[in-house]
Design an enzyme around this catalytic site. Sequence first.
Site, short mmCIF file in Angstrom:
data_model
loop_
_atom_site.label_atom_id
_atom_site.label_comp_id
_atom_site.label_asym_id
_atom_site.label_seq_id
_atom_site.Cartn_x
_atom_site.Cartn_y
_atom_site.Cartn_z
N ASN A 3 -9.25 11.89 -0.56
CA ASN A 3 -8.36 12.82 0.14
C ASN A 3 -7.90 13.95 -0.79
O ASN A 3 -7.90 13.83 -2.00
CB ASN A 3 -7.17 12.06 0.72
CG ASN A 3 -7.61 11.02 1.74
OD1 ASN A 3 -7.44 9.82 1.53
ND2 ASN A 3 -8.22 11.45 2.82
N LYS A 43 -9.56 2.23 14.74
CA LYS A 43 -8.22 2.64 15.22
C LYS A 43 -8.24 2.78 16.74
O LYS A 43 -7.31 2.34 17.43
CB LYS A 43 -7.81 3.96 14.55
CG LYS A 43 -7.61 3.87 13.04
CD LYS A 43 -6.48 2.94 12.65
CE LYS A 43 -6.24 2.91 11.15
NZ LYS A 43 -5.34 1.83 10.73
N TYR A 62 -14.46 3.72 10.72
CA TYR A 62 -13.02 3.60 10.45
C TYR A 62 -12.22 4.10 11.65
O TYR A 62 -11.30 3.43 12.15
CB TYR A 62 -12.65 4.39 9.18
CG TYR A 62 -11.20 4.79 9.14
CD1 TYR A 62 -10.21 3.87 8.85
CD2 TYR A 62 -10.81 6.10 9.45
CE1 TYR A 62 -8.87 4.23 8.85
CE2 TYR A 62 -9.48 6.47 9.45
CZ TYR A 62 -8.52 5.54 9.16
OH TYR A 62 -7.19 5.91 9.17
N THR A 120 -7.04 10.57 13.64
CA THR A 120 -8.50 10.52 13.72
C THR A 120 -8.95 10.09 15.13
O THR A 120 -10.08 10.39 15.53
CB THR A 120 -9.07 9.60 12.62
OG1 THR A 120 -10.46 9.88 12.45
CG2 THR A 120 -8.89 8.13 12.93
N SER A 159 -3.95 6.60 13.69
CA SER A 159 -4.31 7.84 12.98
C SER A 159 -4.67 8.93 13.97
O SER A 159 -5.23 8.65 15.05
CB SER A 159 -5.50 7.55 12.08
OG SER A 159 -6.07 8.76 11.60
N ASP A 189 -16.02 16.62 8.96
CA ASP A 189 -14.73 17.31 8.94
C ASP A 189 -14.59 18.24 10.14
O ASP A 189 -15.57 18.84 10.58
CB ASP A 189 -14.60 18.17 7.66
CG ASP A 189 -14.01 17.39 6.50
OD1 ASP A 189 -13.66 16.21 6.69
OD2 ASP A 189 -13.91 17.97 5.40
N GLY A 231 0.82 -1.22 0.00
CA GLY A 231 0.00 0.00 0.00
C GLY A 231 0.85 1.26 0.00
O GLY A 231 2.08 1.21 -0.08
N ARG A 234 -4.77 21.30 7.99
CA ARG A 234 -4.27 19.98 8.35
C ARG A 234 -2.76 19.99 8.46
O ARG A 234 -2.09 20.85 7.87
CB ARG A 234 -4.65 18.94 7.27
CG ARG A 234 -6.15 18.70 7.11
CD ARG A 234 -6.75 18.01 8.32
NE ARG A 234 -8.16 17.71 8.16
CZ ARG A 234 -9.16 18.56 8.44
NH1 ARG A 234 -8.89 19.78 8.91
NH2 ARG A 234 -10.42 18.20 8.28
N SER A 269 -6.14 -6.10 -1.98
CA SER A 269 -7.52 -5.62 -2.18
C SER A 269 -7.52 -4.13 -2.51
O SER A 269 -8.47 -3.63 -3.10
CB SER A 269 -8.36 -5.89 -0.92
OG SER A 269 -7.82 -5.20 0.19
#
Length: 339
Positions: free
Chosen positions: A198, A152, A148, A126, A124, A295, A10, A230, A34
Amino acid sequence: MRVLVSGGAGYIGSHTVIRLVEAGHDVVVVDDFSNAKPTVVGRLEALTGRPIPVHAIDLTDTDKTEHLFAHEQIDAVIHFAGFKAVGESVAKPLAYYQNNLDSTFSLLRAMDRHDVRTLVFSSSATVYGAEPELPMTEDLPTSATNPYGWTKVMIEQILSDVAASDDRWRIAALRYFNPVGAHASGDIGEDPSGIPNNLMPFVAQVAVGRREQLSVFGDDYDTVDGTGVRDYIHVDDLAAGHVAALDTVGSRAEPMSVWNLGTGQGVSVLQVIKAFERASGRPIPYEIAPRRAGDIAASYADPARANADLGWRATKTIDDMCADTWRWQSKNPNGYPDA
Ligand code: UD1
């Protein structure tokens, strides 16, 4: 060390493979392809000058994971593999929880059985949730706004419990801010399938002519110019952070460590657009669109802990990130070839 890199084909995994080899480690990749093209492997071999052993298996398959550990000598694991699209996770929560958690369980059990207890996990920023204090420090409470993100948060919790259960474990969770950029060669980069979610890959596809214009999601945030801010970090700096974490985690006193990997600098969407125009010499047409659900206005790291503990810091500027993204995108306008 001989390092198993899950998700090594990845975007972040592939850049980390290169850095690991450059640092003198041996690498084994496991990836189910995948969301990655097998052709990345040939490029990694060309760039590193080494054969890269690859196991094309799904880690949720416990028998195959066990077989892998039974047949490969492995000293440590960097675990990138997982589903990562926020919007898709809202639509398919069960698929996200099942894939991201089951693969981690399968991996941890095989590691434990085979006495491999050094792990670096791809987490992350996040996990700082909907209304984080800025800059974000590792001690802030964790939460999430989508499945998602919850995977994490949950995996970090599981890792912390596993680490606490047996002092032989040494585990690091690395909380990434916004990884962008590409390898300096322009041969390895981010290759999202379909319409990019993104910002940076979308901007790059506009610059190369694959998409007409960018939608800027909101210009009425309480930020420098109203657009989202960001902490963009060059993927090569991020990859170096993994090598530093791997080299450090084994000698830490505590079994579980958490490090932010970011620059500490906030950059707005409009500033990214300007930087990409400078790097590519092409205009980036855009329109202002409504805010995107979920966001936050601004996100940037306090990277002090990683700077101190890992002797690591991000070195590349937003101009470097755009220049390298542009080299990759213009050399590979349609991403990796199928074969
Ligand atoms: C997103 C995910 C985050 C994940 C990270 C890495 C969301 C809400 N968050 O972070 O959980 O860890 O990707 O995959 O999806 N923007 C535009 N136009 C676009 C795309 C983005 O204006 O077409 C803006 C966004 O509003 C944001 C900034 O660009 O202000 C960065 O967005 P993005 O690259 O998607 O990253 P995050 O949302 O920070």
